[in-house]
Design an enzyme around this catalytic site. Structure first.
Site, short mmCIF file in Angstrom:
data_model
loop_
_atom_site.label_atom_id
_atom_site.label_comp_id
_atom_site.label_asym_id
_atom_site.label_seq_id
_atom_site.Cartn_x
_atom_site.Cartn_y
_atom_site.Cartn_z
N TYR A 264 0.85 -1.19 0.00
CA TYR A 264 0.00 0.00 0.00
C TYR A 264 0.88 1.24 0.00
O TYR A 264 2.04 1.21 0.42
CB TYR A 264 -0.96 0.00 1.20
CG TYR A 264 -0.48 0.75 2.42
CD1 TYR A 264 -0.71 2.12 2.56
CD2 TYR A 264 0.22 0.10 3.43
CE1 TYR A 264 -0.28 2.81 3.68
CE2 TYR A 264 0.64 0.78 4.56
CZ TYR A 264 0.39 2.14 4.67
OH TYR A 264 0.83 2.83 5.77
N PHE B 158 -2.83 1.00 12.85
CA PHE B 158 -2.87 -0.31 12.18
C PHE B 158 -1.46 -0.76 11.78
O PHE B 158 -1.07 -1.91 12.02
CB PHE B 158 -3.77 -0.21 10.94
CG PHE B 158 -3.76 -1.41 10.05
CD1 PHE B 158 -4.63 -2.47 10.27
CD2 PHE B 158 -2.88 -1.49 8.97
CE1 PHE B 158 -4.62 -3.58 9.44
CE2 PHE B 158 -2.86 -2.59 8.13
CZ PHE B 158 -3.74 -3.65 8.37
N ASP B 159 -0.69 0.11 11.16
CA ASP B 159 0.67 -0.24 10.70
C ASP B 159 1.54 -0.71 11.85
O ASP B 159 2.21 -1.75 11.78
CB ASP B 159 1.34 0.96 10.03
CG ASP B 159 0.58 1.50 8.86
OD1 ASP B 159 -0.65 1.71 8.99
OD2 ASP B 159 1.19 1.72 7.80
N THR B 160 1.55 0.10 12.93
CA THR B 160 2.40 -0.21 14.07
C THR B 160 2.02 -1.55 14.69
O THR B 160 2.88 -2.39 14.99
CB THR B 160 2.29 0.89 15.13
OG1 THR B 160 2.70 2.14 14.55
CG2 THR B 160 3.17 0.58 16.32
#
Length: 420
Positions: A107, A199-201
């Site tokens: 993404y 979300f990424d972390t």
């Protein structure tokens, strides 16, 4: 999927199947979406040697973003559209990745702040089977980054806090330029609870704890001056996410052992040492040095991360809550994270044994720190009704340094002789 923890086989797909699916999560991006997708499509067509797909994940836009997205899907081959009825970047990525049939999922943000030349180096280790996840990093020495001082400080403080509170070993959790193998995503996504910017972390921390290999690519990155991210709201949400994830890791609520057994890479075999001994030039796995000088170095590193996080949270909430309540909130949040980080990293204690006692000791240190910082603020405000913000921050830093010395003494007395 290799369930034995060994290197993964290189991906083999039919010529007509997309090897890479690049997801672009969008919310109200009717102006920027067209130029972004056309530029990305042209780059992939010219420079990416495998079949690809671009998925526009529209999460509840209320402008003409969905209309623009559908127009691009009709115009450009390999462009798909996914529409969600609820907002949240994490929700959009999870839905798009879960629905994709491509073996490699990526993404990027719609502003294309990251130079697209880094895309192939990002996904190549995943295609070959060398790595499981890949992230772009703006904090590597060879990265070239153009952005304001405020964002630079916040980014570095956040990543330092991650290293102290959650023992993160990846350098840049927030760069909007990441990729993951689909077989890994299937196992990790159901465990990621955040649907927003954290979300990424959360995904990266779970991947690291599961023993997965995270590849990092230095990127060239130019800040988008029109970014609509609410920095204060995002920072507070990230701190809440870190607290929730930290509790889950501390209490064993996540099936990390099962994930590591299923996905993690097995240790390389080599010369064997006797139990309790290390080979020449090696340290015992997980061993933390017990000598005072090395403990001080580790404690100082955790303290720097905690102080930066404290100042960031204080500045973010000062205008909303006032000086004293903002100081209380910032000190409490960072005190809990600081105790957990020192317990693990400085004094080498893992598991839940004596965890309650250690956190009580941390709260005692918190009380002393609160007395020092609140007292310093009270004295400053008594002397000057409206002190300058830099003076206020300088007084708080000095008070925190004194509180840090007391914290180390208390924690070392309570933890130094209780190592597992």
């Amino acid at each position: 999927m290799n369930t034995l923890g060994g290197p993964r086989a290189a991906i083999r797909t039919r010529p007509t199947a997309a090897v890479l699916d690049v997801v672009i999560p969008v919310y109200n991006e009717e102006v920027d979406l067209g130029p972004c997708v056309r530029r990305l499509h042209a780059h992939l067509s010219a420079h990416f040697p495998y079949p690809f797909q671009i998925t526009i994940a529209d999460n509840a836009s209320v402008d003409d973003t969905l209309t623009v997205a559908n127009g691009l899907a009709g115009e450009l081959p390999g462009v798909e559209v996914l529409h969600l009825a609820a907002k949240g970047r994490g929700r959009a990525l999870s839905a798009a990745w879960s629905a994709s049939s491509a073996p490699v999922l990526a993404y990027m943000d719609v502003d294309l702040s990251t130079d697209l030349a880094a895309l192939l180096p990002l996904v190549a280790p995943l295609i070959s089977g060398h790595s499981d996840l890949a992230i772009g990093t703006r904090l590597a020495r060879t990265s070239r980054v153009v952005r304001g001082t405020k964002r630079e400080v916040i980014s570095r403080a956040y990543n330092l806090l991650l290293r102290g509170a959650l023992a993160a070993r990846f350098s840049d959790a927030q760069c909007g330029f990441k990729a993951i193998r689909a077989d890994v995503a299937v196992e990790l996504l159901p465990l990621v609870r955040d649907t927003g910017w954290f979300f990424d972390t959360e995904l990266l921390v779970l991947a690291q704890r599961a023993g997965l290999r995270i590849h990092e690519v230095p990127v060239d990155w130019v800040d988008d001056p029109d970014s609509r991210v609410d920095i204060v709201a995002t920072a507070l949400a990230d701190l809440r996410g870190m607290g929730r994830l930290g509790r889950a890791l501390l209490t064993g609520a996540l099936p990390l052992a099962d994930l590591r057994a299923q996905l993690g890479r097995a240790p390389l075999t080599g010369p064997r040492a006797q139990p309790g001994q290390a080979l020449p030039g090696q340290a015992l796995p997980g061993q933390v040095p017990i000598g005072l000088p090395r403990q001080l170095v580790r404690f100082a590193a955790v303290g720097v991360a905690s102080t930066l996080a404290y100042l960031l949270l204080f500045v973010a909430t000062r205008g909303i809550l006032g000086a004293q309540p903002a100081n209380l909130l910032a000190l409490l949040v960072t005190a809990v994270a600081n105790t957990a980080a020192n317990r693990r990293l400085t004094f080498g204690i893992s598991g839940r044994r004596h965890a309650g006692r250690h956190h009580l000791q941390g709260l005692l240190a918190f009380g002393l720190g609160l007395a020092l910082t609140s007292g310093s603020l009270a004295v400053l405000h008594a002397a000057h009704a409206a002190p300058a913000r830099p003076v206020e921050l300088a007084v708080l830093v000095a008070a925190n340094l004194a509180a840090t010395v007391l914290r180390f003494v208390l924690l070392r007395l309570g933890m130094h002789h209780r190592r597992t």
